[in-house]
Write a protein that holds these residues in place. Structure first.
Motif, PDB file in Angstrom:
ATOM      1  N   ALA A 163      26.260-108.539  24.063  1.00  0.00           N
ATOM      2  CA  ALA A 163      26.373-109.568  25.070  1.00  0.00           C
ATOM      3  C   ALA A 163      25.973-108.923  26.451  1.00  0.00           C
ATOM      4  CB  ALA A 163      27.495-110.294  25.007  1.00  0.00           C
ATOM      5  N   HIS A 164      25.700-109.829  27.223  1.00  0.00           N
ATOM      6  CA  HIS A 164      25.156-109.356  28.602  1.00  0.00           C
ATOM      7  C   HIS A 164      26.308-109.842  29.446  1.00  0.00           C
ATOM      8  CE1 HIS A 164      22.559-108.320  31.725  1.00  0.00           C
ATOM      9  NE2 HIS A 164      22.645-109.427  32.522  1.00  0.00           N
ATOM     10  N   PRO A 165      27.306-109.145  30.094  1.00  0.00           N
ATOM     11  CA  PRO A 165      28.544-109.591  30.980  1.00  0.00           C
ATOM     12  C   PRO A 165      28.114-109.942  32.103  1.00  0.00           C
ATOM     13  CG  PRO A 165      28.833-107.313  30.191  1.00  0.00           C
ATOM     14  CD  PRO A 165      27.496-107.550  29.584  1.00  0.00           C
ATOM     15  N   GLN A 166      27.898-111.123  32.396  1.00  0.00           N
ATOM     16  CA  GLN A 166      27.492-111.619  33.851  1.00  0.00           C
ATOM     17  C   GLN A 166      28.074-112.914  33.806  1.00  0.00           C
ATOM     18  OE1 GLN A 166      26.108-110.483  37.428  1.00  0.00           O
ATOM     19  NE2 GLN A 166      25.786-109.259  35.616  1.00  0.00           N
ATOM     20  N   GLU A 167      28.478-113.460  35.227  1.00  0.00           N
ATOM     21  CA  GLU A 167      28.745-114.908  35.565  1.00  0.00           C
ATOM     22  C   GLU A 167      27.497-115.490  35.929  1.00  0.00           C
ATOM     23  OE1 GLU A 167      29.860-118.463  35.827  1.00  0.00           O
ATOM     24  OE2 GLU A 167      28.976-117.459  37.647  1.00  0.00           O
ATOM     25  N   PRO A 168      26.653-116.154  35.139  1.00  0.00           N
ATOM     26  CA  PRO A 168      25.511-116.783  35.568  1.00  0.00           C
ATOM     27  C   PRO A 168      25.379-117.599  36.608  1.00  0.00           C
ATOM     28  CG  PRO A 168      26.247-117.610  33.436  1.00  0.00           C
ATOM     29  CD  PRO A 168      27.276-116.870  33.736  1.00  0.00           C
ATOM     30  N   GLY A 169      26.160-118.403  36.980  1.00  0.00           N
ATOM     31  CA  GLY A 169      26.240-119.100  38.298  1.00  0.00           C
ATOM     32  C   GLY A 169      26.137-118.279  39.545  1.00  0.00           C
ATOM     33  N   LEU A 170      26.795-117.240  39.447  1.00  0.00           N
ATOM     34  CA  LEU A 170      26.751-116.146  40.808  1.00  0.00           C
ATOM     35  C   LEU A 170      25.604-115.513  40.737  1.00  0.00           C
ATOM     36  CD1 LEU A 170      30.611-114.944  40.802  1.00  0.00           C
ATOM     37  CD2 LEU A 170      29.312-116.303  42.514  1.00  0.00           C
TER      38      LEU A 170
END
Length: 424
Positions: free
Chosen positions: A178-185
């Protein structure tokens, strides 16, 4: 037929050793390794004191077949990998269309085996079309040869969908990357937030977006018990969450890219788009923290995150330019910067570039042990050169190291004991 590599500086990531010795290869595998008198063999390769190490296992290589063959094909990616000492490419499913069915996966495997001189292990999409709505047929894709499942940089935003996919993957024994990221931010960001991005007027994202994404993923992994690998940890603020997950006994590993280990946000300078990658380059403090995490083993793997982009998609204003850089040929010489700077030893580098990726995927490669595949790289760690991007074997030439002074040349690459590359 047997081949003896003699007078070699053996880089052994298992023993954590760096010493002169020899390796005898027979029937495509390592037959024996020693440090004293060498045995007889049908063919002898005098390594002249240069480094002989396990071939690199590169997780997260993008090859643009099907859909964008003008950017990279299996033939050109395979040639670039061989020239860079990469003996196994673990390829991403972010193609057009995505690799999300057994039929597309089998096409990719067939093309790869026909065209590439190195081992190619394909990953498959975790959700159909990498759209985060419905998981793929993980069991069928495993049977068809998928080694892991990932939606690449498309974060599965629905926790219910992601938890179901993790649960199903666990029941099949499959690895989820997985690609750890908060996509909204992180949406629309081209740089890391801070003084540099503000002065350049670039849309930016806080490193906390990575921390938040990893925290969510760790909670779902704890809930499901799945095997999980974070493709890129790039921010110091994400490291405590990773450390907690490992201490809590979760089946979690993490990687980082060679660009985040050797470059920082200031390298973007005046909007140099070849330095635009995803996640964006971080502050120098982050880079130094990542090096320490690799050294301690908290971060398990180093990869190239090879992402070809054509000239048209890079020759744009920084905010609009495509993200990504090619890295198959530059992974080793860039990594050797860390060795020459005294940050990491050669065994530590190959633990992260060869041994740990192979272990995470259940492969026998990545080591100098009797019985292991004879996937090897012979290189001169001290040979200096100036990189000319137009001499790269990749179709796309989008490297941030163009014109950079590097040290370390691959002299030969061997897959199953056969030479797939020799330097002219």
């Amino acid at each position: 037929m047997s081949t003896l590599f003699t007078n070699a500086r053996l880089i052994d990531p298992v023993k954590n050793s760096d010493a002169l010795g020899w390796v005898r290869v027979a029937d495509g595998a390592i037959a024996e390794v020693g440090y004293g008198a060498a045995p007889q063999a049908d063919d002898v390769v005098d390594c002249s004191g240069k480094c002989l190490a396990p071939g690199i296992v590169d997780i997260g290589v993008k090859v643009c077949e099907p859909g964008e063959r003008h950017k990279e094909s299996y033939k050109t990616a395979g040639a670039a990998a061989a020239a860079g000492g990469v003996t196994t490419m673990v390829t991403r499913p972010d193609t057009l269309p995505a690799i999300d069915t057994p039929e597309v996966l089998e096409f990719v495997e067939r093309r790869a085996n026909e065209a590439a001189p190195v081992n190619v292990l394909p990953m498959a999409a975790l959700t159909k079309g990498r759209e985060g709505r419905e998981m793929t047929e993980i069991g069928f894709l495993l049977d068809a040869g998928a080694v892991a499942f990932t939606d690449c940089d498309h974060v599965v935003t629905d926790p219910k969908v992601f938890s179901r996919a993790l649960s199903y993957a666990r029941s099949c024994g499959a690895l989820v990357i997985a690609h750890p990221q908060e996509p909204g931010l992180s949406k629309g960001a081209a740089a890391t937030s801070g003084k540099f991005a503000a002065l350049r007027g670039l849309p930016a994202v806080s490193p906390m977006a990575e921390r938040m994404g990893l925290d969510r993923d760790m909670a779902l992994v704890e809930m499901t018990g799945a095997k999980y690998h974070a493709d890129q940890i790039t921010a110091a603020r994400a490291l405590p969450a990773l450390e907690r997950a490992k201490k809590n006994g979760l089946d979690v590993t993490a990687g980082t890219s060679i660009h985040h280990l050797t470059l920082n946000e200031l390298d973007v300078a005046d909007y140099r788009t070849f330095f635009k990658i995803k996640p964006p380059l971080r502050a120098e403090d982050d880079r130094l923290a990542l090096i320490e995490a690799v050294k301690s083993g908290l971060i398990d793997t180093i990869s190239s995150m090879h992402t070809p982009q054509d000239e048209e998609s890079k020759r744009l204003p920084f905010e609009e330019a495509a993200s990504g850089a090619v890295g198959l040929e530059t992974l080793l010489p860039a990594a050797l910067r860390l060795y020459h700077n005294g940050d990491l030893t050669l065994p530590e580098l190959f633990r992260a570039m060869a041994l740990n990726p192979a272990k995470r995927l259940g492969l026998d490669s990545g080591r100098l042990d009797a019985g292991a595949p004879a996937d090897l790289v012979l290189f001169d760690a001290d040979a200096p050169f100036v990189l000319d991007r137009f001499k790269l074997k990749s179709k796309s030439k989008n490297t941030p190291f163009d014109g950079a002074r590097l040290q370390g040349k691959v002299l030969a690459t061997y897959v199953a004991g056969a030479a797939v590359y020799r330097r002219d």
